[in-house]
Design a protein around this motif. Structure first.
Motif, PDB file in Angstrom:
ATOM      1  N   ASP A   1      -3.992  -6.424   0.698  1.00 40.80           N
ATOM      2  CA  ASP A   1      -3.564  -6.558  -0.778  1.00 40.80           C
ATOM      3  C   ASP A   1      -3.862  -7.825  -1.316  1.00 40.80           C
ATOM      4  N   LEU A   2      -4.371  -8.758  -0.609  1.00 39.65           N
ATOM      5  CA  LEU A   2      -4.789 -10.518  -1.117  1.00 39.65           C
ATOM      6  C   LEU A   2      -3.656 -11.028  -1.658  1.00 39.65           C
ATOM      7  N   CYS A   3      -2.504 -10.593  -1.333  1.00 39.11           N
ATOM      8  CA  CYS A   3      -1.378 -11.246  -1.926  1.00 39.11           C
ATOM      9  C   CYS A   3      -1.319 -11.072  -3.493  1.00 39.11           C
ATOM     10  N   ASP A   4      -1.608  -9.936  -3.986  1.00 39.42           N
ATOM     11  CA  ASP A   4      -1.399  -9.439  -5.340  1.00 39.42           C
ATOM     12  C   ASP A   4      -0.392  -8.621  -5.169  1.00 39.42           C
ATOM     13  N   ASP A   5       0.951  -9.120  -6.053  1.00 39.46           N
ATOM     14  CA  ASP A   5       1.990  -8.361  -6.206  1.00 39.46           C
ATOM     15  C   ASP A   5       1.786  -6.807  -6.655  1.00 39.46           C
ATOM     16  N   GLY A   6       1.232  -6.649  -7.525  1.00 38.54           N
ATOM     17  CA  GLY A   6       0.951  -5.064  -7.899  1.00 38.54           C
ATOM     18  C   GLY A   6       0.405  -4.289  -6.857  1.00 38.54           C
ATOM     19  N   LEU A   7      -0.617  -4.844  -6.556  1.00 41.05           N
ATOM     20  CA  LEU A   7      -1.495  -4.297  -5.145  1.00 41.05           C
ATOM     21  C   LEU A   7      -0.500  -3.987  -4.163  1.00 41.05           C
ATOM     22  N   ARG A   8       0.333  -4.899  -3.726  1.00 43.64           N
ATOM     23  CA  ARG A   8       1.112  -4.701  -2.509  1.00 43.64           C
ATOM     24  C   ARG A   8       2.421  -3.720  -2.824  1.00 43.64           C
ATOM     25  N   LYS A   9       2.835  -3.832  -3.950  1.00 42.50           N
ATOM     26  CA  LYS A   9       3.684  -2.804  -4.437  1.00 42.50           C
ATOM     27  C   LYS A   9       3.119  -1.500  -4.395  1.00 42.50           C
ATOM     28  N   ALA A  10       1.939  -1.226  -4.798  1.00 43.59           N
ATOM     29  CA  ALA A  10       1.134   0.021  -4.876  1.00 43.59           C
ATOM     30  C   ALA A  10       0.945   0.626  -3.244  1.00 43.59           C
ATOM     31  N   LYS A  11       0.429  -0.392  -2.373  1.00 47.44           N
ATOM     32  CA  LYS A  11       0.106  -0.026  -1.234  1.00 47.44           C
ATOM     33  C   LYS A  11       1.473   0.302  -0.310  1.00 47.44           C
ATOM     34  N   GLU A  12       2.607  -0.488  -0.497  1.00 44.94           N
ATOM     35  CA  GLU A  12       3.700  -0.095   0.192  1.00 44.94           C
ATOM     36  C   GLU A  12       4.521   1.190  -0.203  1.00 44.94           C
ATOM     37  N   SER A  13       4.075   1.563  -1.513  1.00 47.27           N
ATOM     38  CA  SER A  13       4.663   2.811  -2.005  1.00 47.27           C
ATOM     39  C   SER A  13       4.346   4.047  -1.178  1.00 47.27           C
ATOM     40  N   TYR A  14       2.985   3.865  -0.549  1.00 43.29           N
ATOM     41  CA  TYR A  14       2.403   4.820   0.341  1.00 43.29           C
ATOM     42  C   TYR A  14       3.022   5.148   1.569  1.00 43.29           C
ATOM     43  N   ALA A  15       4.266   4.207   1.922  1.00 43.57           N
ATOM     44  CA  ALA A  15       4.732   4.107   3.261  1.00 43.57           C
ATOM     45  C   ALA A  15       3.576   3.862   4.335  1.00 43.57           C
ATOM     46  N   PRO A  16       3.243   2.692   4.693  1.00 43.90           N
ATOM     47  CA  PRO A  16       2.240   2.605   5.857  1.00 43.90           C
ATOM     48  C   PRO A  16       3.032   2.532   7.140  1.00 43.90           C
ATOM     49  N   VAL A  17       2.058   3.110   8.226  1.00 41.98           N
ATOM     50  CA  VAL A  17       2.705   3.154   9.438  1.00 41.98           C
ATOM     51  C   VAL A  17       2.386   2.116  10.269  1.00 41.98           C
ATOM     52  N   GLY A  18       1.649   1.176   9.726  1.00 41.59           N
ATOM     53  CA  GLY A  18       0.946  -0.160  10.607  1.00 41.59           C
ATOM     54  C   GLY A  18       0.210  -1.042   9.788  1.00 41.59           C
TER      55      GLY A  18
END
Length: 308
Positions: free
Chosen positions: A265-282
């Motif tokens: 996510d390169l420390c981009d807050d919006g990108l991090r929120k989007a990626k976390e919303s898909y529930a990563p497993v690791g």
């Protein structure tokens, strides 16, 4: 050409030589695929050379990325002798190996959360099961109901459609605050598309809204059980296009594939929120490593990849 001793430009024709190093690398992170390095070589000023049976990648600021090759067979003591060095985007396994071989007093690991690559369950992205994906599943269903789910493999024959779609995406985002970053990314994407015939490991697809291209994705396999999504773009005029192309890519994978890497996510807050919303497993954890006592890479004899 990738060769011994001299840092040189990354070129499409060096793919086969580089993949010899890639295939024996103990852990495959998305940053180090040949396609990714080639695509970002100009925007990020990447160069490479070979030393000590490892392929080294140098960034525009002079820092090195993690070497590619058989880490366990490398003579780290011979490589790291005098002076200091900083290595960026170093997979956690190599961080620990360097501390083990060189000692924790010489090797300092600094957490780089923005470089961690997100891992997801393939079936989770393919079918969006359960309440946590409820909103995304609704958007996926909306797209399918309105436009269908026609997803065609990306080939030389329809590559121009992906290029046109990318141009439309850039036009739609021409007022973005981070336009300079998007322009650099666009250069990388165009490099990848224009080099398609040299990169047989890449695959992807175009999602259509009726007969109109609405989204596309590009990825490859990192291992037998993990694929990576390098590029994913959709036109927001077609609501649900991102959820649909994400699902289509996941469904198109080999049944043996269990995980999908969607990069950092390169420390981009919006990108991090989007990626976390898909529930990563690791995560594929990558960090910065500072080593005290490294031979100066600018004075050591070099082997450019072109000469191998």
């Amino acid at each position: 050409m990738l060769s011994q001793e001299v840092f040189s430009s990354i070129r499409a024709e060096d793919r086969n030589v580089y993949r010899r190093f890639w295939q024996v690398t103990p852990l495959h992170a998305a940053d180090y695929t040949f396609g990714n390095l080639l695509a970002w070589s100009e925007p990020h000023g990447l160069e490479w050379c070979v030393r000590g049976d490892l392929c080294w990648i140098r960034m525009a600021d002079g820092n090195l990325m993690a070497p590619v090759g058989n880490w366990y067979a490398a003579d780290w003591e011979a490589l790291f002798d005098t002076g200091d060095a900083v290595l960026e985007r170093v997979p956690e396994g190599l961080c620990l190996l360097l501390q083990s071989r060189l000692g924790s007093k010489r090797v300092t690991i600094q957490k780089s959360r923005g470089q961690w690559e997100y891992l997801y369950g393939r079936n989770d992205l393919a079918y969006l099961p359960g309440r946590r994906y409820h909103r995304k599943k609704n958007l996926l269903n909306m797209f399918e109901k309105r436009y269908g789910m026609r997803y065609e493999p990306l080939t030389m024959e329809n590559l121009a459609e992906a290029e046109s779609l990318q141009a439309m995406w850039m036009e739609a985002n021409s007022g973005a605050e981070n336009l300079q970053d998007l322009e650099e990314e666009n250069r990388a994407i165009m490099k990848l598309l224009h080099s398609w015939e040299y990169l047989p490991e890449l695959f992807g697809g175009i999602l259509y809204a009726g007969d109109t291209p609405a989204a596309y994705s590009i990825g490859e396999y990192l291992s037998a059980d993990t694929a990576v999504v390098h590029i994913e773009k959709g036109l927001t005029a077609y609501k649900g296009s991102y959820q649909a192309v994400n699902a289509c890519f996941a469904r198109s994978l080999d049944p043996r594939c269990r995980y999908i890497n969607r990069e950092q996510d390169l420390c981009d807050d919006g990108l991090r929120k989007a990626k976390e919303s898909y529930a990563p497993v690791g995560f594929v954890r990558k960090n910065r490593v500072r080593i005290n006592g490294i031979k100066n890479f600018f004075t050591l004899p070099e082997l450019t990849v072109h000469d191998i």
